[in-house]
Design a protein around this motif. Structure first.
Motif, PDB file in Angstrom:
ATOM      1  N   THR A   1       6.088  -5.570   4.754  1.00  0.00           N
ATOM      2  CA  THR A   1       4.861  -6.376   4.887  1.00  0.00           C
ATOM      3  C   THR A   1       4.129  -6.055   6.182  1.00  0.00           C
ATOM      4  OG1 THR A   1       6.193  -8.179   5.826  1.00  0.00           O
ATOM      5  CG2 THR A   1       5.753  -8.246   3.466  1.00  0.00           C
ATOM      6  N   THR A   2       4.867  -5.722   7.234  1.00  0.00           N
ATOM      7  CA  THR A   2       4.229  -5.434   8.519  1.00  0.00           C
ATOM      8  C   THR A   2       3.471  -4.118   8.491  1.00  0.00           C
ATOM      9  OG1 THR A   2       5.942  -6.666   9.705  1.00  0.00           O
ATOM     10  CG2 THR A   2       4.643  -5.075  10.978  1.00  0.00           C
ATOM     11  N   TYR A   3       4.093  -3.069   7.902  1.00  0.00           N
ATOM     12  CA  TYR A   3       3.495  -1.738   7.962  1.00  0.00           C
ATOM     13  C   TYR A   3       2.901  -1.275   6.634  1.00  0.00           C
ATOM     14  CZ  TYR A   3       5.944  -1.604  12.386  1.00  0.00           C
ATOM     15  OH  TYR A   3       6.382  -1.895  13.653  1.00  0.00           O
ATOM     16  N   GLY A   4       3.191  -2.004   5.553  1.00  0.00           N
ATOM     17  CA  GLY A   4       2.674  -1.602   4.262  1.00  0.00           C
ATOM     18  C   GLY A   4       1.633  -2.534   3.706  1.00  0.00           C
ATOM     19  N   GLY A   5       1.279  -3.554   4.483  1.00  0.00           N
ATOM     20  CA  GLY A   5       0.224  -4.458   4.036  1.00  0.00           C
ATOM     21  C   GLY A   5       0.612  -5.352   2.886  1.00  0.00           C
ATOM     22  N   GLY A   6       1.890  -5.444   2.543  1.00  0.00           N
ATOM     23  CA  GLY A   6       2.317  -6.262   1.416  1.00  0.00           C
ATOM     24  C   GLY A   6       2.512  -7.716   1.797  1.00  0.00           C
ATOM     25  N   THR A   7       2.824  -8.504   0.780  1.00  0.00           N
ATOM     26  CA  THR A   7       3.089  -9.926   0.952  1.00  0.00           C
ATOM     27  C   THR A   7       4.421 -10.251   0.297  1.00  0.00           C
ATOM     28  OG1 THR A   7       0.726 -10.440   0.869  1.00  0.00           O
ATOM     29  CG2 THR A   7       2.267 -12.266   0.519  1.00  0.00           C
ATOM     30  N   ALA A   8       5.255 -11.014   0.998  1.00  0.00           N
ATOM     31  CA  ALA A   8       6.539 -11.411   0.437  1.00  0.00           C
ATOM     32  C   ALA A   8       6.308 -12.500  -0.598  1.00  0.00           C
ATOM     33  CB  ALA A   8       7.479 -11.900   1.534  1.00  0.00           C
ATOM     34  N   GLU A   9       6.699 -12.251  -1.828  1.00  0.00           N
ATOM     35  CA  GLU A   9       6.555 -13.249  -2.877  1.00  0.00           C
ATOM     36  C   GLU A   9       7.532 -14.393  -2.641  1.00  0.00           C
ATOM     37  OE1 GLU A   9       6.877 -11.715  -6.785  1.00  0.00           O
ATOM     38  OE2 GLU A   9       5.204 -10.306  -6.584  1.00  0.00           O
TER      39      GLU A   9
ATOM     40  N   ARG B   1      15.690  12.519   6.623  1.00  0.00           N
ATOM     41  CA  ARG B   1      14.347  13.068   6.452  1.00  0.00           C
ATOM     42  C   ARG B   1      13.379  11.960   6.037  1.00  0.00           C
ATOM     43  NH1 ARG B   1      11.725  15.282   1.908  1.00  0.00           N
ATOM     44  NH2 ARG B   1      13.627  14.971   0.699  1.00  0.00           N
ATOM     45  N   PRO B   2      12.295  11.778   6.778  1.00  0.00           N
ATOM     46  CA  PRO B   2      11.283  10.803   6.364  1.00  0.00           C
ATOM     47  C   PRO B   2      10.646  11.233   5.044  1.00  0.00           C
ATOM     48  CG  PRO B   2      10.966  11.474   8.649  1.00  0.00           C
ATOM     49  CD  PRO B   2      11.946  12.426   8.056  1.00  0.00           C
ATOM     50  N   ILE B   3      10.366  10.253   4.169  1.00  0.00           N
ATOM     51  CA  ILE B   3       9.793  10.562   2.854  1.00  0.00           C
ATOM     52  C   ILE B   3       8.505   9.791   2.632  1.00  0.00           C
ATOM     53  CG2 ILE B   3      10.191  10.467   0.359  1.00  0.00           C
ATOM     54  CD1 ILE B   3      13.192  10.806   0.972  1.00  0.00           C
ATOM     55  N   SER B   4       8.604   8.485   2.595  1.00  0.00           N
ATOM     56  CA  SER B   4       7.449   7.599   2.432  1.00  0.00           C
ATOM     57  C   SER B   4       7.811   6.269   3.055  1.00  0.00           C
ATOM     58  CB  SER B   4       7.100   7.425   0.947  1.00  0.00           C
ATOM     59  OG  SER B   4       8.147   6.730   0.279  1.00  0.00           O
ATOM     60  N   LEU B   5       6.834   5.422   3.278  1.00  0.00           N
ATOM     61  CA  LEU B   5       7.107   4.164   3.975  1.00  0.00           C
ATOM     62  C   LEU B   5       8.162   3.342   3.251  1.00  0.00           C
ATOM     63  CD1 LEU B   5       6.563   2.115   6.190  1.00  0.00           C
ATOM     64  CD2 LEU B   5       4.655   1.227   4.822  1.00  0.00           C
TER      65      LEU B   5
ATOM     66  N   ASP C   1       0.853  -1.190   0.000  1.00  0.00           N
ATOM     67  CA  ASP C   1       0.000   0.000   0.000  1.00  0.00           C
ATOM     68  C   ASP C   1       0.890   1.243   0.000  1.00  0.00           C
ATOM     69  OD1 ASP C   1      -1.798   2.020   0.315  1.00  0.00           O
ATOM     70  OD2 ASP C   1      -2.476   1.423   2.320  1.00  0.00           O
ATOM     71  N   PRO C   2       1.022   1.948  -1.128  1.00  0.00           N
ATOM     72  CA  PRO C   2       1.927   3.099  -1.176  1.00  0.00           C
ATOM     73  C   PRO C   2       1.481   4.255  -0.299  1.00  0.00           C
ATOM     74  CG  PRO C   2       0.625   2.964  -3.182  1.00  0.00           C
ATOM     75  CD  PRO C   2       0.333   1.710  -2.410  1.00  0.00           C
ATOM     76  N   ALA C   3       0.218   4.255   0.121  1.00  0.00           N
ATOM     77  CA  ALA C   3      -0.274   5.340   0.968  1.00  0.00           C
ATOM     78  C   ALA C   3      -0.127   5.036   2.457  1.00  0.00           C
ATOM     79  CB  ALA C   3      -1.742   5.621   0.643  1.00  0.00           C
ATOM     80  N   ALA C   4       0.368   3.835   2.775  1.00  0.00           N
ATOM     81  CA  ALA C   4       0.506   3.473   4.188  1.00  0.00           C
ATOM     82  C   ALA C   4       1.509   4.404   4.864  1.00  0.00           C
ATOM     83  CB  ALA C   4       0.980   2.028   4.310  1.00  0.00           C
ATOM     84  N   PRO C   5       1.159   4.939   6.039  1.00  0.00           N
ATOM     85  CA  PRO C   5       2.067   5.880   6.706  1.00  0.00           C
ATOM     86  C   PRO C   5       3.230   5.149   7.373  1.00  0.00           C
ATOM     87  CG  PRO C   5       0.156   5.497   8.083  1.00  0.00           C
ATOM     88  CD  PRO C   5      -0.101   4.744   6.804  1.00  0.00           C
ATOM     89  N   THR C   6       4.337   5.842   7.480  1.00  0.00           N
ATOM     90  CA  THR C   6       5.477   5.325   8.234  1.00  0.00           C
ATOM     91  C   THR C   6       5.144   5.393   9.712  1.00  0.00           C
ATOM     92  OG1 THR C   6       6.981   6.170   6.537  1.00  0.00           O
ATOM     93  CG2 THR C   6       7.940   5.581   8.660  1.00  0.00           C
ATOM     94  N   PRO C   7       5.366   4.311  10.460  1.00  0.00           N
ATOM     95  CA  PRO C   7       5.046   4.362  11.894  1.00  0.00           C
ATOM     96  C   PRO C   7       5.840   5.460  12.602  1.00  0.00           C
ATOM     97  CG  PRO C   7       6.335   2.406  11.354  1.00  0.00           C
ATOM     98  CD  PRO C   7       5.908   2.992  10.059  1.00  0.00           C
TER      99      PRO C   7
END
Length: 831
Positions: free
Chosen positions: A395-403, A258-262, A239-245
């Protein structure tokens, strides 16, 4: 390298009461030089609490601005439990949000005291804070900028906000030497902290990773020397819109990034954590297998910073079927950049040749955090662990799945072994270090040590590419033992002979010139054609034949100076331009003249050159004589109540030469000469025993103008080596006679072509031992002596050391002097 102390403690079991200052001191003793200790919350005092916005009433003002009258729940933090009324001009929050509130009595950075005050028709008791107001820099915690909006799990109203915002964190910033690249990570710094306190250490790269297989993304490495290991993992459904914790944002900020994106923050976080640079690709933009190779002639790449770069055949590049997609280990390409639409990420964790990374970075003038680590050398054995850590966080914070599938190409280079004498650390450092201590400390820094009698064989850890010889291991042992324990022993000086002859004479030269009112300077020893143009030298002048530098500091001045005058004249002009009415400067330094025997041979460093090889090296060296230059410009004698002043001229330059010769016990002769940059009619050639050693006189008017110097400025340049060759170690003291002096004046008429110095020499020769001094005091040309003739008047002084001279003796000496002058120069006594 900025290292939050709490992050260090995550990997090391440090004493609970250990202060940041004490930890920084210990790490500095181990070689991580302390740069600064930062405590973000130090400038904030008083109540800073979490608050929940209850109401928010917009109130337009006459000046066009709209303010919000808010009530905020801060529980019992205000002492009453009642909602706090606060006026706020920001609009990026809403009722129900958790915010940061500083209550009356608090002080914010900049000594900004908070109190209850009436404003916009309300009594505002406190402030709802932005990150900037708290000194946190860019506001990555707020929603759309402005006021900090906290997550729901940040805390309850009334609780301290220091911990929520990381204001209670303490950060140690270290200056990391290039040979300690492992310390550009929390992994490395934490290991040093564990070493300092003999504490248990948890390596963040020690993790179970899935084995390599043939189901991962296809990768081909054509240059295994440049890229020994390449690991690739893929995450889909991201999820590219997922925020960085927030915790990751705070750590990245505290570490100076500087934080940019997750997606980007995760790769930066893992790099800070492990030291292994990671690169992420938008996998959907990749076309075909990834290939690592050297760039080809004429290839170009637009990098992530938007710069179109012409590549060198030495550059390591990453390509796919579409072409080049990145500068390996330095910067990715724009075409495969991760963006706000990226849902499938290919994670690259590769090990790159450090020398290639350094050259590529310098060639393209790219300085990045990844390049800084790759060019210094990174642990090649942690690529799989670093890639797995990135996949875990995505995968933990971006909702992805490891292929499924793990690509691992290549193997890490073999670990280096070094053999060392067990007592070498003790012999080098002077400390009492027994073999057992040496073995223990080498193992503590990560070496595997095997004993073989009096010798030890250490297998260096993969994160220490800087350990290459026995003395590197000595340094490791010494720093763990502690440099503070090195004994302080005053060395016993050997019997010496004092200063050498050359040193004594050079000091005499300096004292003499200082006594003449000159100030010593040191100027830039390199020149360009522009300097010779300013001196007015013709194209074929020998001084233009220079030794050119292969890597000059300035492209405008790429050659070693053949004369000291350009730098000295610039220094004089600079002083005159800043208001000095008169300057007298001198400089001693080497100049260089090419031998034109070709380039010097280059030998290896594995052995000492043979005598023949040394001779060939020395034969190729340019001649580098020591020169002396003096510049006199502007006022030489100041005007005042005692009379008129006087500008410097050619006579002052010649006078400096004569004074110097007297102090060195050398007899110099000056003859008229014409050579640029001197004035053709006011230049003197300086000779000693018939050998030319330099020139003195007035500078050419065009040269004075080109350098911005006063008219009639004068200069001297001498070959100091040649001058000192004739100098005497001890100048005899003058002999004095108590008997009266006999004075005689003579006026001699000579042809204009005859030099006064020749006439003086002839008079001196003819006068004999009774002559004490001779001085030219008048020069006359005119009708009385005839056209083409000059009258020279000399004052002769005679004295005997043991008696009063008679008139006959004085007259005889005078006549003998005149006769010798007539014989040698054709002089006629003027009646």
């Amino acid at each position: 390298m900025k290292t939050p102390v709490s992050w260090i403690r995550e990997y090391v079991d440090l004493p609970a009461d250990l202060t940041t200052e004490a930890l920084a001191a210990e790490l500095t003793d181990l070689g991580l030089k302390l740069e600064a200790i930062e405590k973000p919350g130090d400038q904030i005092t008083g109540p800073l609490v979490v608050g929940r916005v209850l109401t928010m009433e917009p109130e337009p003002q006459k000046n066009g601005k709209t303010i919000n009258w808010c009530t905020v729940d801060v529980a019992d933090a205000n002492g009453t439990g009642e909602p706090q009324g606060i006026v706020c001009g920001a609009h990026n929050f809403a009722p129900g949000d958790l915010v940061v509130v500083v209550l009356p009595g608090g002080v914010l950075p900049g000594n900004f005291a908070i109190s209850a005050r009436k404003t916009y028709g309300h009594v505002s008791a406190g402030m709802i804070c932005s990150a900037a107001e708290l000194g946190l820099g860019e506001d990555a915690l707020s929603s759309g900028g402005g006021i900090i909006v906290l997550p729901e799990d940040a805390g309850k109203p009334g609780e301290s906000a220091f911990g929520v915002l990381g204001l209670d964190e303490e950060v140690i910033e270290f200056e990391i030497n290039p040979d300690r690249a492992y310390a550009l990570s929390l992994r490395g710094v934490a290991r040093e902290a564990a070493l300092a306190y003999d504490a248990s250490y948890t390596d963040p790269t020690q993790r179970d990773v899935p084995p390599a297989d043939d189901q991962g993304y296809p990768v081909v490495v054509d240059d295994p020397a440049g890229c020994p290991v390449f690991v690739a993992r893929t995450v889909s459904g991201f999820d590219p819109a997922a925020p960085t914790p927030d915790w990751m944002v705070r750590r990245i900020q505290l570490a100076g990034m500087r934080p940019i994106s997750l997606a980007v923050d995760v790769t930066n976080y893992v790099m800070l954590e492990t030291g292994r640079p990671i690169h992420g690709y938008d996998a959907d933009k990749l076309q075909g297998p990834i290939r690592v190779r050297r760039a080809r002639e004429g290839e170009r790449l637009t990098t992530l910073d938007g710069t179109d770069r012409a590549l060198s055949t030495e550059d390591l590049v990453v390509t796919d079927d579409s072409g080049i997609i990145g500068l390996g280990g330095v910067m990715g390409g724009e075409a495969t950049e991760m963006s706000e639409t990226t849902t499938r990420v290919l994670v690259e964790a590769a090990h790159w040749d450090a020398v290639a990374m350094f050259r590529t970075g310098k060639r393209h003038k790219i300085s990045s955090e990844a390049g800084k680590r790759n060019e210094r050398g990174v642990d090649p054995t942690i690529c799989e662990a670093a890639a797995d850590r990135v996949v875990e966080l995505l995968t933990t914070y971006g909702g992805g799945t490891a292929e499924p599938g793990v690509t691992v190409v290549g193997t890490p280079p073999e670990r280096r072994t070094i053999t060392i004498e067990a007592d070498l650390p003790a012999r080098v450092t002077g400390m009492e270090i027994d073999p057992a201590t040496t073995i223990r400390h080498l193992r503590a820094v990560g070496c595997d040590v095997a004993e073989d009698g009096t010798k030890l064989t250490a297998t260096v850890p993969p994160w220490r590419p800087d350990l290459v010889d026995p003395f590197d291991l000595v340094e490791e042992v010494a720093r763990v033992v502690g440099y503070r324990n090195v004994p302080s022993v005053l060395p016993t000086p050997g019997a010496g002979r004092g200063l050498t002859r050359e040193q004594r004479l050079r000091r005499r030269v300096g004292r003499t010139l200082a006594g003449a009112g000159c100030v010593e300077v040191v100027s830039f020893p390199f020149v360009g054609e522009a300097a010779f143009d300013q001196l007015g030298l013709p194209a074929d002048d020998p001084l233009r034949h220079t030794v050119r530098l292969a890597n000059p500091l300035s492209n405008e001045e790429p050659a070693y100076a053949t004369t000291l005058l350009p730098g000295l004249l610039k220094a004089a002009a600079r002083n005159v331009g800043r208001g000095a009415s008169g300057v007298a400067l001198f400089e001693t330094g080497t100049v260089a003249f090419p031998t034109d025997r070709g380039a010097a041979p280059i030998y290896g460093v594995d052995r000492r050159p043979t005598e023949e090889e040394l001779a060939a090296l020395l034969d190729a060296l340019p001649a580098q004589p020591l020169h002396l230059a003096v510049v006199l410009a502007g006022e030489r004698e100041r005007a005042g109540w005692w009379g008129e002043g006087r500008e410097a001229g050619w006579a002052d330059a010649v006078g400096v030469v004569r004074r110097l010769a007297t102090e060195l016990g050398v007899t110099v002769t000056v003859e008229a000469d014409a050579r640029l940059p001197w004035h053709p009619g006011r230049c003197a050639r300086v000779l000693v025993d018939g050998t030319e050693i330099g020139r003195a006189g007035e500078l050419h008017p065009k040269v004075c103008a080109s350098f911005g110097l006063p008219k009639r400025s004068a200069a001297v340049e001498l070959d100091l080596v040649a001058l000192l060759r004739y100098a005497v170690d001890v100048v005899p003291a003058p002999e004095f006679s108590t008997y009266p002096v006999a004075k005689e004046d003579v006026a001699l008429v000579v042809d204009d072509s005859v030099r006064a110095a020749a006439v003086e020499a002839a008079l001196r020769e003819g006068a004999g031992e009774l002559l004490e001094s001779i001085r030219l005091f008048d020069v006359y040309t005119g009708e009385q002596v005839g056209e083409g003739r000059t009258s020279l008047a000399f004052a002769l002084r005679f004295r005997a050391p043991d008696r009063t001279l008679t008139e006959d003796e004085t007259a005889a000496a005078r006549e003998a002097a005149v006769a010798r002058a007539a014989e040698l120069t054709g002089a006629q006594q003027r009646s």
